[in-house]
Write a protein that holds these residues in place. Structure first.
Motif, mmCIF file in Angstrom:
data_model
loop_
_atom_site.group_PDB
_atom_site.id
_atom_site.type_symbol
_atom_site.label_atom_id
_atom_site.label_comp_id
_atom_site.label_asym_id
_atom_site.label_seq_id
_atom_site.Cartn_x
_atom_site.Cartn_y
_atom_site.Cartn_z
ATOM 1 N N ILE A 27 -1.338 6.689 -54.802
ATOM 2 C CA ILE A 27 -0.925 5.516 -54.032
ATOM 3 C C ILE A 27 -1.304 5.686 -52.560
ATOM 4 N N ASP A 28 -1.048 6.861 -52.002
ATOM 5 C CA ASP A 28 -1.425 7.130 -50.605
ATOM 6 C C ASP A 28 -2.938 7.024 -50.422
ATOM 7 N N LYS A 76 -3.992 3.335 -50.502
ATOM 8 C CA LYS A 76 -3.608 2.660 -49.260
ATOM 9 C C LYS A 76 -4.503 3.052 -48.094
ATOM 10 N N SER A 77 -5.125 4.223 -48.173
ATOM 11 C CA SER A 77 -5.991 4.692 -47.083
ATOM 12 C C SER A 77 -7.384 4.071 -47.110
ATOM 13 N N GLU A 87 2.298 9.239 -56.536
ATOM 14 C CA GLU A 87 2.408 8.947 -55.105
ATOM 15 C C GLU A 87 1.165 9.394 -54.340
ATOM 16 N N LYS A 144 -12.494 -3.521 -51.566
ATOM 17 C CA LYS A 144 -11.376 -3.952 -50.716
ATOM 18 C C LYS A 144 -11.924 -4.828 -49.596
ATOM 19 N N GLU A 198 -5.536 -5.324 -56.691
ATOM 20 C CA GLU A 198 -6.018 -5.934 -55.441
ATOM 21 C C GLU A 198 -7.490 -5.622 -55.193
ATOM 22 N N GLU A 225 3.492 -0.155 -58.515
ATOM 23 C CA GLU A 225 2.846 -0.164 -57.201
ATOM 24 C C GLU A 225 1.391 0.274 -57.298
ATOM 25 N N LEU A 257 -1.992 -2.085 -56.502
ATOM 26 C CA LEU A 257 -3.017 -1.717 -55.527
ATOM 27 C C LEU A 257 -4.410 -1.753 -56.145
#
Length: 235
Positions: A142-143, A146-147, A139, A197, A176, A169, A173
């Motif tokens: 993942i955070d 996402k940042s 996790e 990104k 992507e 998940e 990410l």
């Protein structure tokens, strides 16, 4: 008498081959005036890769590039070099534009997945994260993923085990960002990756070596990966 004839025939073939070779060289030089004889020799000995790396605005003056690359990147392109870890002892390294952002460590630190984030427009180092994928918390990674803001170059290097804690998940990410191998990544595989990104330069560099005891270099681990290259500067 037969021996003399054979020698004469062999001599004729040698002369003919020499004439054909000279003719081909002259044709190539006439077709491309910028091509030099040394370029032709380099092609015949070492292949065309070094010539293909050249661009209209880049002249090879013999100088070395940043991060230890054999030649500078063309124009204002960014330079990178990545090393995965080796076994569970020697840590990964990530160099960008001559700066070793993640230094080699021999104390077993940074096991798992190591991420460096770069601002594509400025080339500035934005953030670094190291995530334990053996007994850590996915996790947290993942955070971190996402940042990451749009317009960021992302460089990743594995060390020891990059996959045990990965979930769908986290894999999605990273996919992507441009990774093709993240869906295949397993226990103690070696993996390095450069993507982005929503960057202007849609680039993806990636190498993956599967953990297989039959082919591993270090018994329970595959060999270290070393990857280098140039990222086009679009600004």
């Amino acid at each position: 008498m037969i021996y003399v004839r054979r020698e004469k025939i062999k001599f004729v073939f040698m002369v003919a081959a020499l004439i054909i070779s000279v003719s081909l060289v002259l044709r190539l030089l006439q077709a491309n005036p910028e091509l030099t004889l040394s370029d032709l020799v380099e092609r015949s000995v070492g292949g065309a890769a070094s010539i293909h790396l050249k661009s209209d605005n880049h002249k090879d003056d013999g100088s070395k590039g940043k991060c230890g690359l054999p030649k500078p990147c063309p124009g204002n392109d960014y330079t990178f070099k990545i090393y995965s870890g080796a076994t569970n002892i020697i840590g990964p390294r990530i160099c960008f534009e001559g700066k070793m952002i993640i230094e080699k460590d021999t104390r077993g630190k940074r096991r798992g997945i190591n991420i460096v984030v770069i601002n594509e427009e400025t080339g500035e180092h934005v953030n670094t994260g190291s995530f334990n994928m053996w007994n850590g918390k996915v996790e947290e990674m993942i955070d971190f993923l996402k940042s990451i803001k749009n317009g960021s170059i992302v460089l990743i290097a594995s060390f020891d085990d990059p996959a045990t804690k990965l979930n769908d998940e986290a894999r999605a990410l990273i996919a992507e960002l441009g990774s093709s191998y993240i869906s295949q990544l397993k226990f103690r595989d070696n993996w390095v990756f450069v993507g982005g990104k929503k960057t202007m330069a849609q680039v993806s560099f990636e190498q993956h070596i599967k953990n297989d005891r039959e082919t591993n270099k270090y018994d329970s681990w595959p060999e270290m990966i070393e990857m280098e290259g140039c990222i086009p500067q679009q600004y």
